[in-house]
Each structure stands twice: as structure tokens, then as C-alpha cells.
Design a protein around this motif. Structure first.
Motif, mmCIF file in Angstrom:
data_model
loop_
_atom_site.group_PDB
_atom_site.id
_atom_site.type_symbol
_atom_site.label_atom_id
_atom_site.label_comp_id
_atom_site.label_asym_id
_atom_site.label_seq_id
_atom_site.Cartn_x
_atom_site.Cartn_y
_atom_site.Cartn_z
ATOM 1 N N LEU A 99 0.805 -1.199 0.158
ATOM 2 C CA LEU A 99 -0.030 -0.116 0.159
ATOM 3 C C LEU A 99 0.949 1.320 0.023
ATOM 4 O O LEU A 99 0.418 2.170 -0.259
ATOM 5 C CB LEU A 99 -0.953 -0.032 1.157
ATOM 6 N N GLY A 124 -2.891 0.202 -4.110
ATOM 7 C CA GLY A 124 -3.866 1.221 -4.303
ATOM 8 C C GLY A 124 -4.424 1.040 -5.819
ATOM 9 O O GLY A 124 -5.855 1.182 -6.025
ATOM 10 N N LEU A 125 -3.582 0.845 -6.523
ATOM 11 C CA LEU A 125 -4.153 0.581 -8.003
ATOM 12 C C LEU A 125 -4.925 -0.634 -8.138
ATOM 13 O O LEU A 125 -6.134 -0.384 -8.788
ATOM 14 C CB LEU A 125 -2.724 0.422 -8.862
ATOM 15 N N ARG A 126 -4.736 -1.542 -7.620
ATOM 16 C CA ARG A 126 -5.390 -2.922 -7.713
ATOM 17 C C ARG A 126 -6.926 -2.527 -6.980
ATOM 18 O O ARG A 126 -7.838 -2.854 -7.752
ATOM 19 C CB ARG A 126 -4.896 -3.997 -6.734
ATOM 20 N N HIS A 127 -6.966 -1.761 -5.835
ATOM 21 C CA HIS A 127 -8.125 -1.406 -5.214
ATOM 22 C C HIS A 127 -9.043 -0.421 -6.294
ATOM 23 O O HIS A 127 -10.147 -0.601 -6.308
ATOM 24 C CB HIS A 127 -7.974 -0.804 -3.798
ATOM 25 N N ALA A 128 -8.339 0.445 -6.651
ATOM 26 C CA ALA A 128 -8.980 1.305 -7.608
ATOM 27 C C ALA A 128 -9.538 0.725 -8.778
ATOM 28 O O ALA A 128 -10.778 1.076 -9.189
ATOM 29 C CB ALA A 128 -8.032 2.510 -7.974
ATOM 30 N N LEU A 135 2.906 6.077 -2.501
ATOM 31 C CA LEU A 135 1.929 4.955 -2.341
ATOM 32 C C LEU A 135 2.413 3.894 -3.560
ATOM 33 O O LEU A 135 2.951 3.839 -4.259
ATOM 34 C CB LEU A 135 0.592 5.806 -3.214
ATOM 35 N N GLY A 136 1.699 2.947 -2.688
ATOM 36 C CA GLY A 136 2.380 1.586 -3.403
ATOM 37 C C GLY A 136 1.061 1.011 -4.620
ATOM 38 O O GLY A 136 -0.067 1.644 -4.676
ATOM 39 N N PHE A 137 1.370 -0.165 -5.214
ATOM 40 C CA PHE A 137 0.703 -0.455 -6.390
ATOM 41 C C PHE A 137 -0.397 -1.343 -5.879
ATOM 42 O O PHE A 137 -1.615 -1.096 -6.569
ATOM 43 C CB PHE A 137 1.362 -1.486 -7.023
#
Lengths: 268, 267
Positions: free
Chosen positions: B67, B83-87, B79-81
Motif C-alpha cells: 500500500l 492502491g491501483l488494484r483497489h482502484a 503510494l504503493g501498487f
């Protein structure tokens, strides 16, 4: 419940211990992360009980975690005890998207491939109807594929371009072939369409001496969350490209692209 | 302003309780913004009012979960990746978006202005997708930020789509603030503007939420199981003309009709 709370990494607000005294291993944060990881486009709605079962977290403990995530808009409560991901992730995703450099994720994977087979590994992007090499990790063989960052070529030529085309959506591919009428003859276009079927099926595209008589290349591509198509290509002198090496390359590329997709890939 | 719906959702029978350490971890993620993309440990601990060792432990756990990302050379966090997965998971679950995306691209190609999809959540709307104009000047969409339903063209069509009693209840709990000179904060004026939208089938606004940005919007008619969504065209003031606005409205009407048909067919 009270025991759950005491065992947790953090403390329930209202009875908070001084922050400096906290003795924790991040267990509550990890549980929150595991709960968030449950949500996907195919399973966007979870009940508290389902999340508790899926994450192996006691329901009482999880309730406090879910309340906290809702308070920070990282989850939305759709109905009592029914949850969806919250809109805070849109801001986070938008921010990450703007600062995202595919090299940060891809280069470590490329190094791993190079260390396994000692051949040059190239990272390429699709820009318009071209593939552009943006980074590489070099083989240590004295005879090796030499690279130039920034070099570009048409998508219909070579393993990298073909792998990138293989990652196109049906609509994008139709639009590409429509444009490509200007530079591809109908027979060449037909052959490319046939090749793309097998590339999509196999997950890799290969060009063995077809672009350069002395060179072999094998590539796999992924679509990133940003919408970009990105390819990883292994390239080496043809004389070293034995069937065993080809097999290893295929396996390594598929693993790398799968990892890339899990980390930053677009969901289907 | 808090909607009836969100009040209902929030006021469950049990009292809300929060886990302090999870709240601090969320707050750490919130420290990263477009103005502050990276932060060192000192900055994080000072922003959150936490001792450095605590901030370090939280940042370490968040980094392990991807995260956050830690740059060992500079010591900075970003910010970590994950966050992209959740978005991506969130966007992928917005069903209107799948049907809207190809139409949004067609609209952008037709009028070369930024096309934005937003969905309603309680008393707010959120921009969830956009296809940008290729002009050098265009508005960057504020994705993920709650925008109140009384400001902007997309908000106005959502208000117009409310049943009369729901609309009046909304106005009753509303305490509007002005984001610009053109934001409508008078309730009677808001009623009148909404009536016009109901009559015309589209809304046109001038910088009500974002200064310098004109917008025209249409509501997407969708089956009840879908999100309440609107599509709007964002036009910078400098490029705005009546001819362009008319063209945008015609294209937009055709676009939302296409999306509505696709959604109806999918049910």
C-alpha cells in the motif's frame, strides 16, 4: 470480543493507549489489507460474515476494522454489514496512475529473467502503431543482443510488436487493422490475424530469424491499469536459441507477465 | 450535508467503533496527494502527530502490503501498487462504466472535449472515468472527490432525476456553499434551474464547481440495478462557444441514449 480487541495490533479508539507504547506487529493493519484484497470486479460486494470467513478474522475484531475503513472512505457500507470498496481508492488510483512508471515494476522482473538465462531482456511500450523500447537488462555474453533505448518499429514486425497486438482488445485490433490497410497488403494482414490467434492462445510471440537472420526474439505482453500495452522481450543470437532455451524463455516470460498483471495489470 | 441513505447506512443498531492503528494507517495513506507524492518518515510522523518509531512501524507494514512503497536510497515513501488494484477493482465494479467507456471515446473523438462519467452516491457525485480531449488545455478531472449535487451540470441532471419528494427532502437538509460566483446557493433558484433541466433533458452550467470550466450533462437512463450516472462534456471557458455547446449537447444526447440501450439490453 474484548479479547479480540486486546490481541489486536491497535487499540479501539476511546480507550487508546499512548501511541509510543504500542506493542504491535501490524496484525490489525494486515487484517484490514486482507479484507480490502477480497474485493474485485467479479465480487464487489461482501458481507461482514463473508469477509470474516475469507480473511480468518474474528467477526468482532473485523467489525472495528470495517468501521474504521468506512470512516476513511476506503469502504462503503451499502446496507448494515454489506460493504463495497470506497471512493478513496479512486483518488489513490488517480494519483498512482499519474506517477506510474512501468519500469519500476518491470525491471526487477526482467533482471530475474536475465539472471536465469543470461540473455538480453527488453521492455517496450506501444505508442500509437509503433513499439518503442524503453529499457533493457543486458546479457553478459560477449555476443549478445545490443539495444538502444528509444528505438521504435512498426507493430506488425517482430515478436515485440506481435505480442503487443495480442494484448489489444477486439475493438482496438479492429481499429488497428482498419488503419493498417494503408501499409499492410491483404495477404499480410490475413497472416497477421491468423498469427495473433495463436499468440493469444500461447501467451507469447516469437520471431526466429524472421526479422534479422542472426537473431531470435520471444515476447509476452500485458495490459496495464493505465490502458497501456507493455511487452517484455527476450532476444539473443539465433545460434543460442535452442529448444530448451525457447521453453525456458516461454515459461519465464509468462511468469513475469502474470506477476506484472497481478501487480499493475488491468482487470478483464 | 449527509444523505438520508448514508444516515441510514451509518446508523446501524450498534455503535461505531474504530481501531486506532488502522485509522492511523489509513491517515498515513491519506498523507499522499498530488502536491505531496513522496514523504520521508519525519514528515509522516509530524503530519500524523505520531512518534517516529510508531510511524515507522505503520509504514513498514503498509510497505509490506504494497500500500506504500519505500525507496531505500532516498528513504522516502510513496503510494504503493496495491492502491491501483483497489482502484481498479472499484472501477471494474461500476457496471455503467463498462457500457459507457466506448461511447465516451466516440464522443471525445467527435467533439474533442473531455468526457466525464460520474455516479451518484447519496448527496454527492463522484467522477469515476474520463476520456480527455487532445487539446493542450483541458480540465484534469478530480477523480474520487465528492462533489455536491447542487453544483455543476452532472449534479444538476442527477437532481432533475430525483422524484419530487426526494428532491424537496434533499433541499430541506441542504446548506449550500458557493464554490464560485456562479454556484447556485439559493434554493428557489436551484428549484427553477432543476425544472429547466427536467424540461430540456440536459443541463448546461458555467463554472459552478470548477472556475473556468463550462459543462453540459445528460443523465444516463439505466435499469434500477445500475448506478445513477451522468455523462458530461467539460469545456474550458476559452474554447466555449454556443455552436460547440450545441454540438456537444446533440452528441451527448445520442451518446447517453446509446449507453441506456446497451444497459437495457444487458439486463
Amino acid at each position: 470480543m474484548a479479547e479480540d480487541a486486546r490481541n489486536m495490533s491497535g487499540s479501539i479508539s476511546g480507550a487508546a493507549k499512548p501511541a509510543g507504547d504500542e506493542q504491535y506487529k501490524g496484525e490489525a493493519i494486515q487484517r484490514a489489507g486482507r479484507a480490502l484484497d477480497c474485493f474485485s470486479p467479479s465480487h464487489p460486494v461482501w458481507s461482514a460474515s463473508e469477509l470474516a470467513a475469507e480473511t480468518g478474522t474474528p467477526k468482532g475484531t473485523l467489525r472495528g476494522i470495517l468501521d474504521t475503513l468506512v470512516a476513511h472512505d476506503m469502504l462503503r457500507r451499502e446496507a448494515p454489514d454489506i460493504y463495497r470498496l470506497g471512493f478513496a481508492w479512486l483518488s489513490v488510483g488517480s494519483l498512482l496512475q499519474k506517477q506510474f512508471d512501468p519500469r519500476t515494476v518491470a525491471v526487477p522482473l526482467m533482471r530475474r529473467i536475465r539472471d536465469a538465462i543470461n540473455e538480453t531482456v527488453i521492455l517496450s511500450l506501444r505508442i500509437g502503431d509503433q513499439r518503442v523500447h524503453i529499457d533493457y537488462v543486458e546479457s553478459t555474453h560477449s555476443m549478445r543482443r545490443l539495444m538502444q533505448v528509444g528505438s521504435s518499429g512498426p507493430l506488425h514486425v517482430g515478436a515485440t510488436g506481435h505480442a503487443l497486438l495480442g494484448a489489444f482488445s477486439q475493438n482496438e485490433l479492429a481499429a488497428y487493422f482498419d488503419r493498417a490497410k494503408a501499409w499492410l497488403s491483404p495477404p499480410v494482414q490475413k497472416k497477421l490475424e491468423r498469427d495473433l490467434v495463436s499468440i493469444r492462445r500461447d501467451g507469447v510471440a516469437a520471431a526466429i530469424g524472421s526479422v534479422n537472420a542472426e537473431m531470435a526474439a520471444i515476447a509476452a505482453a500485458a495490459r496495464l491499469h493505465t490502458g497501456e500495452c507493455i511487452a517484455i522481450t527476450i532476444s539473443c543470437p539465433l545460434e543460442r536459441f535452442a529448444p530448451e532455451l525457447r521453453q525456458s524463455c516461454t515459461t519465464l516470460l509468462k511468469e513475469a507477465v502474470a506477476e506484472l498483471s497481478v501487480k499493475v495489470g488491468a482487470r478483464p | 450535508v449527509r444523505s438520508e441513505e448514508s444516515e441510514r447506512k451509518r446508523s446501524s443498531e450498534r455503535p461505531e467503533k474504530r481501531v486506532g492503528i488502522v485509522s492511523r494507517a489509513c491517515a498515513m495513506i491519506e498523507c499522499f496527494t498530488s502536491e505531496s507524492k513522496t514523504a520521508g518518515l519525519a514528515q509522516l510522523s509530524s503530519s500524523l502527530g505520531l512518534p517516529k518509531p510508531t510511524a515507522f512501524r505503520i509504514a513498514t507494514v503498509l510497505s509490506r502490503m504494497e500500500l506504500l512503497e519505500h525507496n531505500p536510497t532516498t528513504g522516502a515513501y510513496s503510494l504503493g501498487f496495491a492502491g491501483l488494484r483497489h482502484a481498479d477493482a472499484l472501477l471494474g465494479s461500476i457496471r455503467v462504466r463498462t457500457a459507457a467507456r466506448p461511447v465516451m471515446e466516440e464522443l471525445r473523438d467527435a467533439i474533442n472535449e473531455t468526457i466525464v462519467l460520474s455516479i451518484r452516491e447519496g448527496d454527492f457525485r463522484f467522477n469515476v472515468d474520463s476520456v480527455e480531449s487532445t487539446h493542450a488545455i483541458g480540465q484534469t478531472q478530480q477523480v474520487g472527490r465528492p462533489i455536491p449535487l447542487y453544483a455543476g451540470a452532472a449534479s444538476r441532471v442527477m437532481l432533475a432525476g430525483m422524484a419530487e419528494d426526494e428532491f424537496e427532502r434533499y433541499l430541506h437538509r441542504l446548506e449550500p456553499v458557493a464554490f464560485s460566483e456562479t454556484t447556485i446557493t439559493n434554493l428557489d433558484e436551484l428549484r427553477a434551474a432543476t425544472r429547466l433541466v427536467r424540461r430540456d433533458g440536459f443541463a448546461a452550467t458555467a463554472g459552478e464547481y470548477t472556475l473556468g470550466s463550462h459543462a453540459v450533462a445528460c443523465l444516463i437512463a439505466a435499469p434500477p440495478t445500475y448506478e445513477i450516472a451522468a455523462l458530461h462534456v467539460s469545456i474550458p471557458r476559452a474554447r466555449r462557444s454556443s455552436a460547440l455547446e450545441k454540438r456537444a449537447i446533440v452528441a451527448l444526447r445520442a451518446g447517453v441514449e446509446k449507453i441506456s440501450k446497451a444497459l437495457a439490453a444487458a439486463v
